[in-house]
Design an enzyme around this catalytic site. Structure first.
Site, PDB file in Angstrom:
ATOM      1  N   GLU A  36      24.799 -32.519 -22.542  1.00  0.00           N
ATOM      2  CA  GLU A  36      24.384 -31.120 -22.406  1.00  0.00           C
ATOM      3  C   GLU A  36      24.866 -30.625 -21.047  1.00  0.00           C
ATOM      4  OE1 GLU A  36      20.433 -28.222 -22.330  1.00  0.00           O
ATOM      5  OE2 GLU A  36      20.197 -30.373 -22.668  1.00  0.00           O
ATOM      6  N   ARG A 262      18.898 -47.294 -22.521  1.00  0.00           N
ATOM      7  CA  ARG A 262      19.522 -46.508 -21.478  1.00  0.00           C
ATOM      8  C   ARG A 262      19.594 -47.318 -20.189  1.00  0.00           C
ATOM      9  NH1 ARG A 262      15.924 -41.468 -19.935  1.00  0.00           N
ATOM     10  NH2 ARG A 262      17.488 -41.372 -18.289  1.00  0.00           N
ATOM     11  N   LYS A 272      17.832 -35.770 -14.953  1.00  0.00           N
ATOM     12  CA  LYS A 272      18.636 -34.625 -14.485  1.00  0.00           C
ATOM     13  C   LYS A 272      17.746 -33.534 -13.898  1.00  0.00           C
ATOM     14  CE  LYS A 272      21.442 -33.905 -18.099  1.00  0.00           C
ATOM     15  NZ  LYS A 272      22.529 -33.255 -18.874  1.00  0.00           N
TER      16      LYS A 272
END
Length: 561
Positions: A36, A262, A272
């Protein structure tokens, strides 16, 4: 490029792919990396990048780059361009396969209409707060929205008017009609569209309703013909929803989702949102601050693409979450930089006057650019009566195992002579040692004594008359705690920031040949670490050096103490 028949599977996902190809389920492997564009990529994304592009390469397929740009409020051209730049820097190429979820807005809207027409989606008029209360809990099922009983015709009419901009933000949403009693919260009639009057960085004001990520993502995968949709473990509970959309729409492909753990790295964070807070809050100098785990930050610090790819390869791909020690990343960059040329740099200089050395004499010593790679050649290092040594290489009252310089002690100067400290000059006001008076033995030229005597210490130095003055920046862990913000009593994670994560040293003394150091060159300053010529702040003849990493991991010793 390896063929599917000869490539040995290296992780559980590649085992799945190899078996799918063996059974003829797919003729070509198609993966994707779908960031994104709401921030800069970080080291955690590098693991996904290496995995997705690597799987495609291993099995003769292709990997798409797709911007999942469905939230215009937080996305921008800057972020999208930075993503592409950092992917290229990391060494990956998507060729002609660059896509945007926003390219599919009309198709996604049409699929939403099909769900409404099939009685599988409806317009809900609950507020966000009401929707939360209707959703239920992990142990209790949810309550159906009043909008769930609307007719297909009414839902089509309302959704069309949402698209036309008749309603205020938040007045309605489009939801899937699945199961409000499902134990999986993601299946309790999830929102597919919301009204959001925000200009999109690509489509402008063409749309005032935007699809949710969970709806747009599987449809984008299907539109592009993705075969293996690889994502991180937090999306595991979303997979039934992903599969529901795939099963209930006439899509051109039937991709399948697979999850892996992850990357979590200690002494930093991968959120983020929190990284953005660090940037906007002025805690760091920007997204490319060398203390950040962003790819832009690691690049600015001097990390190489090869070291990051090696790191991702070493940590592997698994199903269980874990936290990787920062020391492993630093080990990878040390491995990659071992072949860099050597140089002498004194970061905290202490002046030494060699009293029995001729005042006007200058010698040049031959210094190998690499001790183990003679073909790299050598450089000339000037030597004179006044030199600088590292302040830490002198102690006025040294302990027993201190093998460097002290009153009456003798050490070897790298490439040059033995010197002996004869006296100490102090600042009369503070008592600080400001200069050493030493003698040298001219018979020890080149670093060995004619009489065979030995010294245990060898230190580096720079000729005072020839030294290059430079700024050097020393970087350390961004946080003082291994898992910042973790635990119920962790408090404000900003309070755990390491105040010593950046130390700017001015007046450092470097060997004169470094005046020609070009931006982005890397060197090993002997005994100090690996350094990178900052590409932004350096000027011709005035390089600024960022320390990439020390020569050894001092934090590992601290953690064990």
């Amino acid at each position: 490029m390896s063929s599917p028949e000869t490539k040995a599977p290296s992780n559980f996902i590649s085992h799945i792919i190899a078996e799918d190809l063996r059974q003829g389920k797919h003729q070509q492997v198609v993966t994707r990396f779908p960031p994104e564009p709401n921030g800069y990529l970080h080291i955690g994304h590098a693991k996904s990048i290496c995995l997705n592009f690597g799987l495609a390469a291993d099995y003769g397929g292709r990997c798409h780059l797709r911007m999942d740009d469905t939230n215009p409020e937080k996305e921008s051209v800057e972020y999208a361009e930075a993503i592409k730049e950092n992917l290229r820097w990391l060494g990956f190429d998507w060729g002609e396969h660059l896509y945007y979820a926003s390219d599919y807005y009309q198709q996604i809207y049409d699929y939403a209409l099909q769900l409404i027409e099939a009685g599988k989606a409806y317009v809900c008029s609950l507020s966000a707060e009401e929707m939360r209360s209707y959703r239920g809990t992990l142990t209790e099922g949810g309550k159906e929205s009043p909008g769930r009983s609307r007719s297909i015709a009414e839902n089509l009419d309302l959704f069309g008017r949402m698209r036309a901009g008749e309603f205020a933000d938040g007045a309605h949403t489009l939801r899937a009609r699945i199961d409000m009693a499902s134990p999986n919260m993601n299946l309790r009639d999830p929102v597919l569209y919301r009204i959001q009057r925000v200009a999109h960085y690509r489509s402008g004001n063409a749309w005032c309703i935007y699809p949710m990520y969970d709806f747009a993502h599987p449809l984008s995968d299907a539109i592009e013909g993705i075969t293996h949709s690889v994502c991180t473990l937090e999306f595991e509970s979303h997979r039934p929803l992903y599969d529901w959309f795939i099963a209930n729409l006439p899509l051109p492909a039937r991709p399948q989702q697979y999850e892996f753990a992850r990357l979590n790295l200690n002494y930093t964070m991968m959120s983020k949102r929190k990284l953005l807070e660090l940037v906007t809050g002025g805690h760091v100098a920007g997204w490319d601050d060398p203390r950040l785990p962003t790819l832009a930050g690691l690049r600015r610090r001097g990390f190489t693409p090869a070291s990051i790819r090696s790191f991702c390869d070493k940590i592997g791909v698994a199903k269980a979450d874990s936290c990787v020690d920062m020391a492993m990343l630093e080990h990878c960059i040390r491995e990659d930089l071992e072949s860099q040329p050597r140089a002498l740099g004194v970061l905290r200089p202490l002046k030494v006057v060699i009293e029995n050395y001729p005042e006007d004499q200058v010698e040049e010593f031959e210094g190998a650019l690499h001790p183990n790679v003679p073909e790299m050649g050598s450089r000339k290092v000037p030597f004179s009566r006044e030199i600088y040594i590292e302040r830490d290489d002198f102690m006025e009252d040294p302990p027993k195992k201190f093998f460097r310089l002290g009153p009456g002690r003798e050490v070897r100067l790298r490439f040059a002579y033995f010197i002996k400290c004869e006296s100490v000059v102090k600042d009369p006001a503070t008592g600080e040692v400001i200069e050493l008076r030493c003698s040298y033995d001219p018979t020890t030229r080149g670093g060995s004594a004619a009489d065979g005597r030995k010294v245990k210490g060898t230190i580096h130095w720079v000729s005072a008359a020839h030294a290059l003055d430079a700024e050097v920046r020393l970087y350390d862990r961004l946080f003082l705690t291994a898992n910042p913000g973790a635990g119920k009593d962790a408090g404000d994670w900003r309070e755990q920031l390491n105040p010593g994560s950046l130390e700017r040293l001015s007046g450092c003394k470097l060997e004169p040949g470094l005046v020609a150091a070009a931006p982005e060159n890397r060197y090993q300053f002997e005994r100090q670490g690996y350094f990178y010529v900052d590409p932004i702040d350096s000027k011709l003849g005035h390089p600024v050096f960022n320390r990439i990493v020390t020569l050894r991991d001092s934090w590992a010793k601290m953690d064990q103490s």
